[in-house]
Design a protein around this motif. Structure first.
Motif, short mmCIF file in Angstrom:
data_model
loop_
_atom_site.label_atom_id
_atom_site.label_comp_id
_atom_site.label_asym_id
_atom_site.label_seq_id
_atom_site.Cartn_x
_atom_site.Cartn_y
_atom_site.Cartn_z
N ASP A 61 0.81 -1.21 0.00
CA ASP A 61 0.00 0.00 0.00
C ASP A 61 0.85 1.27 0.00
N SER A 62 1.95 1.26 0.72
CA SER A 62 2.73 2.48 0.90
C SER A 62 3.44 2.94 -0.37
N VAL A 63 3.50 2.09 -1.39
CA VAL A 63 4.18 2.51 -2.63
C VAL A 63 3.22 2.64 -3.81
N LYS A 64 1.97 2.30 -3.60
CA LYS A 64 0.99 2.41 -4.69
C LYS A 64 0.92 3.85 -5.18
N GLY A 65 0.92 3.99 -6.50
CA GLY A 65 0.88 5.32 -7.10
C GLY A 65 2.23 5.97 -7.25
N ARG A 66 3.25 5.40 -6.60
CA ARG A 66 4.59 5.97 -6.69
C ARG A 66 5.57 5.02 -7.40
N PHE A 67 5.41 3.74 -7.19
CA PHE A 67 6.31 2.74 -7.78
C PHE A 67 5.59 2.00 -8.90
N THR A 68 6.36 1.61 -9.90
CA THR A 68 5.82 0.82 -11.00
C THR A 68 6.77 -0.33 -11.30
N ILE A 69 6.25 -1.53 -11.28
CA ILE A 69 7.04 -2.70 -11.63
C ILE A 69 6.71 -3.10 -13.06
N SER A 70 7.72 -3.52 -13.80
CA SER A 70 7.50 -3.97 -15.16
C SER A 70 8.55 -5.02 -15.50
N ARG A 71 8.32 -5.73 -16.57
CA ARG A 71 9.27 -6.76 -16.97
C ARG A 71 9.36 -6.81 -18.49
N ASP A 72 10.50 -7.27 -18.95
CA ASP A 72 10.72 -7.48 -20.37
C ASP A 72 11.27 -8.90 -20.51
N ASN A 73 10.42 -9.82 -20.89
CA ASN A 73 10.84 -11.22 -20.96
C ASN A 73 11.88 -11.45 -22.07
N ALA A 74 11.85 -10.62 -23.09
CA ALA A 74 12.84 -10.78 -24.16
C ALA A 74 14.24 -10.40 -23.69
N LYS A 75 14.30 -9.51 -22.71
CA LYS A 75 15.59 -9.05 -22.19
C LYS A 75 15.91 -9.64 -20.83
N ASN A 76 15.05 -10.53 -20.33
CA ASN A 76 15.26 -11.12 -19.01
C ASN A 76 15.47 -10.06 -17.93
N THR A 77 14.62 -9.07 -17.92
CA THR A 77 14.81 -7.95 -17.02
C THR A 77 13.50 -7.58 -16.33
N VAL A 78 13.60 -7.21 -15.07
CA VAL A 78 12.48 -6.66 -14.34
C VAL A 78 12.92 -5.31 -13.77
N LEU A 79 12.05 -4.33 -13.86
CA LEU A 79 12.36 -2.97 -13.42
C LEU A 79 11.44 -2.56 -12.28
N LEU A 80 11.95 -1.66 -11.47
CA LEU A 80 11.12 -1.01 -10.46
C LEU A 80 11.37 0.49 -10.59
N GLN A 81 10.40 1.18 -11.17
CA GLN A 81 10.48 2.63 -11.29
C GLN A 81 9.92 3.23 -10.01
N MET A 82 10.74 4.02 -9.33
CA MET A 82 10.35 4.60 -8.05
C MET A 82 10.32 6.11 -8.17
N ASN A 83 9.15 6.68 -7.98
CA ASN A 83 8.97 8.13 -8.05
C ASN A 83 8.53 8.66 -6.69
N SER A 84 8.65 9.96 -6.53
CA SER A 84 8.22 10.62 -5.29
C SER A 84 8.79 9.90 -4.07
#
Length: 120
Positions: A61-84
């Protein structure tokens, strides 16, 4: 699957960081992935998780609206975009993997942590 996280650093409150986690192995797309964090003197906590097809995503709950998780299976990568970012986001962040489509539950594979420090 072997995981390695990077991208941490020092940032002022209100700033942004993007954490990346690279994975080895040809079966990356079969794993759900998650980000966890552990602050000094505290237990490790779940931050965000993404299913293997990115169709299931969870955030604490504390990161909702501020963090975004995403993945790229072609690149074997997972990201965590952290804002605010807030000082209370300061912690060592870990990426982790678990076999299957659901990112909830126990994780079996862990990368080394990357330090995120948010100054006030």
């Amino acid at each position: 699957v072997q995981l390695q996280a990077y991208g941490g650093g020092l940032v002022q409150a209100g700033g942004s960081l993007t954490l990346s986690c690279g994975a080895s192995g040809r079966t990356f797309s079969r794993y759900s992935l998650g980000w966890f964090r552990q602050a000094p003197g505290k237990e490790r906590e779940f931050v965000a998780g993404i299913g293997r097809s990115a169709d299931i995503i969870y955030y604490r709950d504390s990161v909702k609206g501020r963090f975004t998780i995403s993945r790229d299976n072609a690149k074997n990568t997972v990201l965590l975009q952290m804002n605010s970012l807030k000082p209370e986001d300061t912690a060592v962040y870990y990426c982790a993997g678990r076999y299957g489509s659901n990112p909830t539950g126990n994780y079996d594979y862990w990368g080394q942590g990357t330090q995120v420090t948010v100054s006030s």
